[in-house]
Every structure is written in structure tokens, then in C-alpha cells.
Design a protein around this motif. Structure first.
Motif, PDB file in Angstrom:
ATOM      1  N   ALA A  29       0.861  -0.959   0.080  1.00 26.80           N
ATOM      2  CA  ALA A  29       0.488  -0.161   0.091  1.00 26.80           C
ATOM      3  C   ALA A  29       0.645   1.209   0.230  1.00 26.80           C
ATOM      4  N   GLY A  30       0.873   2.004  -0.634  1.00 29.66           N
ATOM      5  CA  GLY A  30       1.229   3.566  -1.101  1.00 29.66           C
ATOM      6  C   GLY A  30       2.564   3.043  -1.531  1.00 29.66           C
ATOM      7  N   ILE A  31       3.520   2.107  -1.831  1.00 30.59           N
ATOM      8  CA  ILE A  31       3.943   2.087  -2.581  1.00 30.59           C
ATOM      9  C   ILE A  31       4.297   1.261  -4.321  1.00 30.59           C
ATOM     10  N   GLY A  32       3.413   1.273  -4.969  1.00 32.41           N
ATOM     11  CA  GLY A  32       3.248   0.771  -6.354  1.00 32.41           C
ATOM     12  C   GLY A  32       2.851  -1.367  -6.065  1.00 32.41           C
ATOM     13  N   ALA A  33       2.744  -1.498  -7.283  1.00 33.09           N
ATOM     14  CA  ALA A  33       3.046  -3.078  -7.995  1.00 33.09           C
ATOM     15  C   ALA A  33       3.973  -3.093  -8.578  1.00 33.09           C
ATOM     16  N   PHE A  34       4.017  -4.446  -8.547  1.00 29.91           N
ATOM     17  CA  PHE A  34       5.694  -4.920  -9.207  1.00 29.91           C
ATOM     18  C   PHE A  34       4.865  -6.369  -9.988  1.00 29.91           C
ATOM     19  N   LEU A  35       5.543  -5.967 -11.716  1.00 28.44           N
ATOM     20  CA  LEU A  35       5.395  -7.548 -11.906  1.00 28.44           C
ATOM     21  C   LEU A  35       6.580  -8.255 -11.954  1.00 28.44           C
ATOM     22  N   ASP A  36       7.250  -9.672 -12.286  1.00 25.59           N
ATOM     23  CA  ASP A  36       8.141  -9.809 -12.260  1.00 25.59           C
ATOM     24  C   ASP A  36       9.068  -9.405 -11.571  1.00 25.59           C
ATOM     25  N   GLY A  37       9.563  -8.363 -10.989  1.00 30.30           N
ATOM     26  CA  GLY A  37       9.937  -7.438 -10.195  1.00 30.30           C
ATOM     27  C   GLY A  37      10.428  -5.816 -10.917  1.00 30.30           C
ATOM     28  N   GLU A  38       9.322  -5.816 -11.619  1.00 29.41           N
ATOM     29  CA  GLU A  38       9.288  -4.358 -12.643  1.00 29.41           C
ATOM     30  C   GLU A  38       8.340  -3.316 -12.200  1.00 29.41           C
ATOM     31  N   VAL A  84      -6.407  -8.293 -15.789  1.00 27.76           N
ATOM     32  CA  VAL A  84      -6.884  -6.393 -15.868  1.00 27.76           C
ATOM     33  C   VAL A  84      -5.598  -5.579 -16.032  1.00 27.76           C
ATOM     34  N   ILE A  85      -5.265  -6.331 -15.257  1.00 34.26           N
ATOM     35  CA  ILE A  85      -3.469  -5.360 -14.714  1.00 34.26           C
ATOM     36  C   ILE A  85      -3.242  -5.169 -15.748  1.00 34.26           C
ATOM     37  N   THR A  86      -2.983  -6.262 -16.417  1.00 33.81           N
ATOM     38  CA  THR A  86      -1.342  -6.544 -17.786  1.00 33.81           C
ATOM     39  C   THR A  86      -2.423  -5.810 -19.153  1.00 33.81           C
ATOM     40  N   GLY A  87      -3.820  -5.745 -18.970  1.00 30.36           N
ATOM     41  CA  GLY A  87      -4.172  -5.067 -20.729  1.00 30.36           C
ATOM     42  C   GLY A  87      -5.020  -6.271 -21.390  1.00 30.36           C
ATOM     43  N   ARG A 120     -19.709 -13.196  -5.257  1.00 32.73           N
ATOM     44  CA  ARG A 120     -18.098 -13.355  -3.887  1.00 32.73           C
ATOM     45  C   ARG A 120     -17.473 -13.337  -3.933  1.00 32.73           C
ATOM     46  N   THR A 121     -16.809 -13.053  -2.743  1.00 34.74           N
ATOM     47  CA  THR A 121     -15.370 -11.960  -2.692  1.00 34.74           C
ATOM     48  C   THR A 121     -15.138 -12.112  -1.879  1.00 34.74           C
ATOM     49  N   LEU A 122     -14.599 -13.573  -1.358  1.00 36.29           N
ATOM     50  CA  LEU A 122     -14.187 -13.742  -0.407  1.00 36.29           C
ATOM     51  C   LEU A 122     -12.632 -13.209   0.023  1.00 36.29           C
ATOM     52  N   PRO A 123     -11.955 -13.258   0.918  1.00 38.28           N
ATOM     53  CA  PRO A 123     -10.901 -12.233   1.591  1.00 38.28           C
ATOM     54  C   PRO A 123      -9.193 -13.203   0.672  1.00 38.28           C
ATOM     55  N   TRP A 124      -9.024 -14.151   0.977  1.00 41.91           N
ATOM     56  CA  TRP A 124      -7.968 -15.031   0.248  1.00 41.91           C
ATOM     57  C   TRP A 124      -8.188 -15.042  -1.622  1.00 41.91           C
ATOM     58  N   ASP A 125      -9.190 -14.704  -2.019  1.00 41.00           N
ATOM     59  CA  ASP A 125      -9.758 -14.571  -3.131  1.00 41.00           C
ATOM     60  C   ASP A 125      -9.376 -12.795  -3.825  1.00 41.00           C
ATOM     61  N   HIS A 126      -9.473 -12.360  -2.501  1.00 36.95           N
ATOM     62  CA  HIS A 126      -9.730 -10.999  -3.460  1.00 36.95           C
ATOM     63  C   HIS A 126      -9.043  -9.607  -2.744  1.00 36.95           C
ATOM     64  N   ALA A 127      -8.143  -9.720  -1.778  1.00 31.73           N
ATOM     65  CA  ALA A 127      -7.401  -9.584  -1.061  1.00 31.73           C
ATOM     66  C   ALA A 127      -5.844  -9.144  -1.460  1.00 31.73           C
ATOM     67  N   PRO A 128      -5.828  -9.920  -1.994  1.00 34.53           N
ATOM     68  CA  PRO A 128      -4.676  -9.687  -2.827  1.00 34.53           C
ATOM     69  C   PRO A 128      -4.905  -9.201  -4.663  1.00 34.53           C
ATOM     70  N   GLY A 129      -5.176  -9.804  -5.030  1.00 30.72           N
ATOM     71  CA  GLY A 129      -5.666  -8.969  -6.334  1.00 30.72           C
ATOM     72  C   GLY A 129      -6.476  -7.339  -6.204  1.00 30.72           C
ATOM     73  N   SER A 130      -6.446  -7.449  -5.549  1.00 32.96           N
ATOM     74  CA  SER A 130      -8.069  -6.289  -5.081  1.00 32.96           C
ATOM     75  C   SER A 130      -6.274  -4.889  -4.807  1.00 32.96           C
ATOM     76  N   LEU A 131      -5.579  -5.144  -3.806  1.00 34.81           N
ATOM     77  CA  LEU A 131      -4.763  -4.338  -3.511  1.00 34.81           C
ATOM     78  C   LEU A 131      -3.450  -4.186  -5.166  1.00 34.81           C
ATOM     79  N   ILE A 132      -3.619  -5.056  -5.571  1.00 36.30           N
ATOM     80  CA  ILE A 132      -2.623  -5.033  -6.722  1.00 36.30           C
ATOM     81  C   ILE A 132      -2.720  -4.540  -7.401  1.00 36.30           C
ATOM     82  N   ALA A 133      -4.443  -4.545  -7.466  1.00 32.80           N
ATOM     83  CA  ALA A 133      -4.710  -3.935  -8.823  1.00 32.80           C
ATOM     84  C   ALA A 133      -4.665  -2.171  -8.681  1.00 32.80           C
ATOM     85  N   ARG A 134      -5.486  -2.360  -7.098  1.00 35.56           N
ATOM     86  CA  ARG A 134      -4.928   0.006  -6.750  1.00 35.56           C
ATOM     87  C   ARG A 134      -3.850  -0.080  -7.365  1.00 35.56           C
TER      88      ARG A 134
END
Length: 277
Positions: free
Chosen positions: A144-153, A206-209, A218-232
């Protein structure tokens, strides 16, 4: 935050990714396309599968994560045995959230589209997240507040190339209206198809276009807590369909992820999603 702000650093991130890689090597990949009938079971319904890979990988990850930060671990499989663990996600304090094999049905079917996902939640909000893709060796993570990184980039998702012909992925298996009604509404925006039934891959798309938005019921936390933050952190909006903040432990349903330039238009087209069954 109850956790020290400096704790979510590169060393922690690398250690989490290493733990995920170890679990994949030891428990997940040896069983991919090699499962026996005795290693596959059902949980809440015939479609809700669990395998020895899920259970054993979660045990490994739980032990490893607690050595990094000794806080409760809310794993999908542990919660299936003790539903009260789910309450920890929205409670004060911090916890790990683990989905050892996201997309278990795909894993059982021998498809490549499954993932391993971990989130670090503090005071009800996701502060860090990691998703690995064992069949491809890729990973995506964020803080949070740092950014998202795909394969280190660092990755920032641009606006849709065709904003009036949006490509969508729709998850409506648990929607009261059924998948057909939601797909019909989505078709007014452009081509729409069902989700992959692996949230980790749907968020990566969606992140890579590869898609312009993804909507889940349905939005159980283990399914969406990771991806939602990375997307934001990649520059997308990831919110409840009514525009409110997505909180992984609030017990609500529905989440829509899209670029801010089109999010409201997609939300308007899909309409208010009823609570998932």
C-alpha cells in the motif's frame, strides 16, 4: 496500522515469495496433472474442491509466515474447518490471509490457470499482497502506497485502448440473477466472457490489459484481498459495485476492478449487484 510502518520492506517481500516458491516446489507442482482420486475431495458443494496440494501447501505457508511476522494466519482450508477464523480478517490487529491454490478446479483439471496468493491485512485493510503463478514462474506483488511490481518491475495499467468496446470478465455464479443476466448487461459495453475461476489470473489479466474490467459476485478475502490491492497499486479502481471501499473482512459481496476512466461507466452498465448467495 498496528504493524510498524517499516516492516513491509523488500526483505519481507522476498521472504514471502521464497516461502511461496518452496510450497509450490514441495507440495503443489508435484501433484499438478498427477493427482489421484484419493487426493481430491469436496467441501461445501460438488464444485468446491480441495486437494492434498491445497492442504499441505497451506500448512507449509502458515508455518513460514508465522516465522516472518507472528500474527494469526487465516487460510482458506483452515477456515473451511473453523469458520470463526474468518472473523479475524475484519477485527482489530493484523493477520495473514492465504489461498494456497487459487483456482483449485483448474488445478484438478490440469489447466495452467491456478495461483498461490497471500495478503497481509492490518486493521481491516490490505497492506501488502503477493500472487505467484507456479506454471509460468511469474509473480506480482504490491504494498500500500508503494506500488505494484510484476516480475520485479513496476507496473502501471494504462487506460483501455478502446474505451467504447470494453473487454470484460464476469463472475456471476453466485449472483441471484444468474450469470446470463449479468453477461447481457455487460455486453452493452463490449465483449464479455466468464471469469477464469482463478481470481489471481483474472486480476493479472486486467492489470496487464488483457481485459478492461473484471467483476466478481462472491468476494472471500483470500480470493480478493491480494488482487484488489495489487490492482489499486497499479492504478486501477477496485471497489464494491456501489462505489464503496472494498474491505476484505466486511462480509459483503461484489467487487469491480477497472481503470478509473471507465470504472463508473462499467458500474452503471452492470447495475447494482445483489448480495451473492
Amino acid at each position: 496500522m498496528t504493524l510498524p510502518s517499516h516492516i513491509i520492506a523488500e526483505d519481507l517481500s522476498n521472504a514471502v515469495l521464497a516461502a511461496m516458491a518452496d510450497a509450490a516446489v514441495a507440495e503443489i507442482m508435484p501433484r499438478w496433472r498427477s493427482l489421484t482420486a484419493s487426493e481430491i475431495r469436496t467441501k461445501s458443494a460438488d464444485w468446491d474442491l480441495v486437494t492434498d496440494a491445497d492442504v499441505n501447501a497451506e500448512i507449509m505457508l502458515t508455518a513460514a509466515l508465522k516465522t516472518l511476522i507472528d500474527i494469526p494466519v487465516v487460510g482458506e482450508e483452515a477456515t473451511a474447518a473453523d469458520a470463526s477464523l474468518l472473523d479475524i480478517v475484519g477485527a482489530p490487529g493484523a493477520c495473514w490471509v492465504v489461498d494456497p491454490v487459487d483456482g483449485t478446479r483448474n488445478f484438478v483439471d490440469g489447466k495452467e490457470s491456478f495461483a498461490c496468493m497471500i495478503a497481509l491485512v492490518d486493521e481491516g485493510r490490505t497492506q501488502a499482497a503477493w500472487i505467484t503463478y507456479p506454471t509460468t514462474g511469474r509473480e506480482i506483488h504490491a504494498a500500500a502506497g508503494i506500488g505494484a511490481f510484476l516480475d520485479g518491475e513496476r507496473i502501471v495499467t494504462p487506460p483501455p485502448a478502446e474505451p467504447f468496446a470494453l473487454r470484460g470478465a464476469i463472475g456471476a455464479r453466485f449472483d441471484h440473477g444468474g450469470p446470463d443476466s449479468v453477461l447481457e448487461r455487460a455486453a452493452t459495453l463490449g465483449p464479455a466472457s466468464p471469469i477464469r475461476f482463478c481470481a489471481g489470473w483474472d486480476y493479472l489479466d486486467v492489470i496487464t490489459g488483457l481485459t478492461d474490467y473484471v467483476s466478481f459476485s462472491r468476494t472471500l478475502p483470500w480470493d480478493h484481498a491480494p488482487g484488489s490491492l495489487i490492482a489499486r497499486e497499479a492504478g486501477l479502481d477496485s471497489r464494491r459495485h456501489d462505489g464503496s471501499e472494498y474491505l476484505p473482512g466486511d462480509g459483503r459481496s461484489g467487487i469491480l476492478t477497472a481503470h478509473p476512466s471507465v470504472w463508473q461507466r462499467v458500474a452503471d452498465a452492470l447495475g447494482q449487484m445483489p448480495e451473492a448467495v
